[in-house]
Design a protein around this motif. Structure first.
Motif, PDB file in Angstrom:
ATOM      1  N   ASN A 101       0.840  -1.106  -0.037  1.00 58.02           N
ATOM      2  CA  ASN A 101      -0.049   0.147  -0.330  1.00 58.02           C
ATOM      3  C   ASN A 101       0.891   1.234   0.296  1.00 58.02           C
ATOM      4  N   GLY A 102       1.943   1.263   0.909  1.00 62.58           N
ATOM      5  CA  GLY A 102       2.932   2.338   1.109  1.00 62.58           C
ATOM      6  C   GLY A 102       3.404   2.582  -0.472  1.00 62.58           C
ATOM      7  N   ALA A 103       3.966   1.705  -1.148  1.00 65.64           N
ATOM      8  CA  ALA A 103       4.652   1.839  -2.395  1.00 65.64           C
ATOM      9  C   ALA A 103       3.827   2.402  -3.193  1.00 65.64           C
ATOM     10  N   VAL A 104       2.564   1.630  -3.438  1.00 61.74           N
ATOM     11  CA  VAL A 104       1.577   2.148  -4.481  1.00 61.74           C
ATOM     12  C   VAL A 104       1.279   3.656  -4.283  1.00 61.74           C
ATOM     13  N   ALA A 105       0.827   3.916  -2.871  1.00 60.72           N
ATOM     14  CA  ALA A 105       0.495   5.196  -2.516  1.00 60.72           C
ATOM     15  C   ALA A 105       1.653   6.297  -2.745  1.00 60.72           C
ATOM     16  N   HIS A 106       2.955   5.937  -2.593  1.00 61.80           N
ATOM     17  CA  HIS A 106       4.093   6.733  -2.679  1.00 61.80           C
ATOM     18  C   HIS A 106       4.309   6.962  -4.015  1.00 61.80           C
ATOM     19  N   ALA A 107       3.913   5.876  -4.884  1.00 62.58           N
ATOM     20  CA  ALA A 107       4.142   6.075  -6.309  1.00 62.58           C
ATOM     21  C   ALA A 107       3.166   7.508  -6.703  1.00 62.58           C
ATOM     22  N   PHE A 108       1.870   7.217  -6.387  1.00 63.86           N
ATOM     23  CA  PHE A 108       0.889   8.352  -6.672  1.00 63.86           C
ATOM     24  C   PHE A 108       1.309   9.665  -6.258  1.00 63.86           C
TER      25      PHE A 108
ATOM     26  N   GLU B  84      -6.766  -3.061   2.160  1.00 61.87           N
ATOM     27  CA  GLU B  84      -7.587  -2.203   2.892  1.00 61.87           C
ATOM     28  C   GLU B  84      -6.435  -1.465   3.782  1.00 61.87           C
ATOM     29  N   VAL B  85      -6.870   0.009   3.943  1.00 66.29           N
ATOM     30  CA  VAL B  85      -5.599   0.852   4.654  1.00 66.29           C
ATOM     31  C   VAL B  85      -6.278   0.802   6.244  1.00 66.29           C
ATOM     32  N   ASP B  86      -5.113   0.107   7.123  1.00 65.37           N
ATOM     33  CA  ASP B  86      -5.148   0.008   8.475  1.00 65.37           C
ATOM     34  C   ASP B  86      -4.193   1.083   9.021  1.00 65.37           C
ATOM     35  N   TYR B  87      -4.269   2.200   8.759  1.00 68.52           N
ATOM     36  CA  TYR B  87      -3.158   3.223   8.815  1.00 68.52           C
ATOM     37  C   TYR B  87      -3.677   4.493   9.267  1.00 68.52           C
ATOM     38  N   VAL B  88      -3.334   5.195  10.432  1.00 63.69           N
ATOM     39  CA  VAL B  88      -3.682   6.618  10.369  1.00 63.69           C
ATOM     40  C   VAL B  88      -2.398   7.476  10.553  1.00 63.69           C
TER      41      VAL B  88
END
Lengths: 82, 561
Positions: free
Chosen positions: B291-298, B442-446
């Motif tokens: 999730n982090g890699a994808v979000a960071h690419a975005f 699913e993002v379980d991160y705040v």
């Protein structure tokens, strides 16, 4: 003594003020650790102001590494021009 | 053969062909409308295979709907819109058409369901990006584009070898998760990593991108490395080896960016640094990390494009690209300066910017997996980002000394895209929910906890202190720093020249010997056959009579015997 020809950001008194304020902000951010219970992942990152001193030291280290590497790898910027 | 939807990537590629044959308002409509239309098409693609076609004995899945690919395709479409607006009035037609070809094939890769389709779009990307560099129209750009093209065609060959091997061993062309456990999969992995800017094939990026036009570099920053991130996520998530590759890239980018004097080369090195974070996340391979890699690419595509637009505006207005020539531009380019700073804060993952809500997921994943070394390296690299991109870029371009340059902010279309992407950097940072909603897991991160915000501020602000304390050591010099490309730009050339020299020397030696021998031969020949030589003498009539008599006598003797 205000020199109108110079942008206010470049006046020595502004720069002095910026430094003073900057150091103040740094001190406050570091002190915020007093109010936080540390949740360290790996012990050492729970020490007081870990992120502050780790950031400072690693950055200085990186600049020094870059400097040392630069001694060997820096060339004039027309190096590849024939 | 199954066609359920319009293929988004192909539509953008075909649209690229319309750019050169239209003009005026029609072209503007195409450049601004087409990426939006493609964006709609991307979200029309349902999960699973949407377009299939038979090829030889295989079934190609030309378009496949799937979560990770959709995120990448989405940001690629947004990027081609903003890049198109930035380039609208200033760039050459070739550049915009090439950019759409490039973006379309990147979307094609992100939505491809089989390795052959991936490969075809992969190579089309190499062509599109090379054309963008050409569009700069300078001698240096042409030379850089040739080195760039050779590197990418080499990468393509490596990938092709891998794909063929993979298809032969597994009998399937489907692009699914694989592990580097054989020759073929290693070749595929290396092919992917070459485009990601991984060592030792990283120098192509800072070599080529800064030679492009002001808008060309904006396009280039977005697609090649991020499609590589995409295919690595799909193919090699959880490959431990990638953690170390990623960490190396993150540090390498910082060190070289610190030494660099050309503002767009600073940003080019920082692309490798940022891709390093993503590759590390891919290597960790947990849901949080991916999730982090994808979000960071975005988020990275947006803030990096913003930074390069800011640098591009400076280059466009001043014609200068070296930190030693720049400085003090905040006075006359306030918008470029402020949007540049927003991009710089976002790349440093300052709270309330997009980087804050994406990058921290990777380091969180490292902590969750108890990867101590990786975590400490990621923290140091996060601090280093602020150092080399967050402060260094804006400081040396917009502040530093007064260079005396007083350029205005760039034209309206460029200002518009600066504002658009600066807005997105902050909007995603303040309200990450829409991005989190489209992530593959699913993002379980705040991101916004008091602790996280304070820690990040400590890390970044004290990195800032390090910058200003060490400022004398950061003084810019008119230098470049040798990178791996030295091997093929200098050592290779030297060896080639030496080889040529040695060969011509060897040829000279052989030629001299041959010539001496030939001279001796010629001398002998001319002694016998030359004027006055034995064979060329004109014999006397009486002499000939004697010889005829001798012959007759011999003949008689032989006859009677």
């Amino acid at each position: 003594m205000i020199n109108p020809g110079v942008h206010w950001l470049q006046r020595p008194e502004t720069i002095r003020k910026l430094w003073r304020w900057g150091i103040g902000v740094l001190a406050v951010t570091a002190m915020l650790d007093l109010f936080l219970t540390p949740h360290p992942y790996f012990m050492v990152d729970g020490t007081f102001g870990f992120y502050a001193w780790y950031g400072l030291l690693t950055c200085i280290a990186m600049i020094i590494v870059a400097k040392v590497l630069g001694i060997f790898l820096k060339q004039g910027d027309d190096y590849y021009d024939d | 053969m199954m066609i359920d939807v319009l293929p988004p990537g192909v539509v953008l590629i075909l649209g690229a062909l319309l750019v050169p044959i239209t003009s005026g308002v029609a072209r503007t409509i195409i450049i601004m409308g087409l990426p939006l239309f493609v964006l709609v098409l991307i979200w029309q693609v349902p999960d699973g295979a949407a377009i299939t076609a038979p090829f030889l004995d295989y079934q190609l899945t030309i378009v496949r709907g799937e979560a990770v690919g959709r995120v990448f395709a989405t940001v690629f479409a947004i990027m081609s819109l903003a890049g198109g607006i930035f380039a609208l009035r200033q760039a050459r037609v070739l550049e915009i058409a090439a950019a759409f070809l490039y973006a379309g094939s990147a979307i094609g890769v992100a939505m491809a369901g089989d390795l052959i389709t991936v490969f075809v779009f992969w190579e089309t990307m190499a062509i599109g990006s090379t054309l963008i560099i050409w569009a700069a129209g300078t001698e240096a750009a042409y030379k850089a584009s040739m080195r760039y093209a050779i590197m990418h065609l080499f990468g393509g060959v490596v990938l092709m070898i891998g794909v063929i091997g993979y298809v032969m061993t597994t009998g399937s062309v489907d692009f699914v998760h694989m592990a580097p456990n054989g020759f073929a999969t290693w070749m595929i992995l290396i092919g992917f990593l070459i485009n990601a800017g991984a060592p030792p094939f990283s120098a192509w990026l800072p070599d080529a991108y800064p030679e492009a036009s002001p808008s060309g570099a904006v396009f280039l920053s977005a697609f090649t490395t991020k499609t590589a991130v995409y295919v690595l996520i799909q193919g090699f998530a959880g490959t431990e080896f990638l953690i170390y590759v990623g960490l190396y890239m993150a540090c390498y980018g910082i060190i070289y960016a610190l030494l660099e004097n050309d503002m767009r080369r600073i940003l080019a090195y920082s692309i490798i640094n940022q891709v390093g974070f993503m590759v590390t996340g891919i290597g960790i391979g947990t849901e949080m990390a991916l999730n982090g890699a994808v979000a960071h690419a975005f988020t990275h595509i947006i803030y990096k494009a913003l930074l390069l637009m800011s640098a591009g505006s400076v280059l466009y207005m001043t014609g200068k690209r070296k930190c030693t020539d720049l400085g003090g531009l905040y006075q006359s380019m306030p918008l470029t300066c402020i949007t540049g700073i927003i991009g710089a804060l976002a790349i440093s993952s300052f709270p309330l910017t997009s980087g804050f809500i994406s990058k921290s997921m990777v380091s969180q994943a490292a902590a969750d997996e108890n990867l101590m070394f990786a975590w400490f390296m990621l923290m140091a690299a996060s601090a280093g980002v602020f150092l080399h991109a967050g402060i260094k870029f804006p400081w040396f371009v917009f502040f530093q000394k007064d260079s005396g340059l007083r350029p205005a902010d760039p034209p309206a279309n460029m200002r518009f895209s600066l504002i658009l992407f600066a807005f997105l950097c902050i909007a995603l940072g303040v309200y990450p929910a829409p991005l989190y909603a489209i992530l593959p897991f699913e993002v379980d991160y705040v991101p916004y906890t008091v602790e996280h915000v304070v820690k990040t501020l400590q890390l970044l602000l004290f990195s800032g202190l390090a910058f200003f304390v060490m400022l004398p050591a950061m003084k810019r010099t008119l230098t470049i720093t040798l990178d791996v490309d030295w091997f093929y730009r200098k050592l290779g050339t030297k060896l080639a020249i030496r080889l040529v020299n040695n060969c011509s020397q060897a040829r000279n030696v052989v030629e001299n010997i041959a010539r001496q021998r030939l001279d001796v031969l010629l001398m002998k020949v001319s002694r016998n056959y030359g004027p006055g030589g034995f064979m060329a003498r004109s014999p006397t009539a009486s002499g000939m009579m004697v010889w005829v008599l001798v012959l007759l006598a011999v003949y008689l003797v032989v006859y009677f015997l």
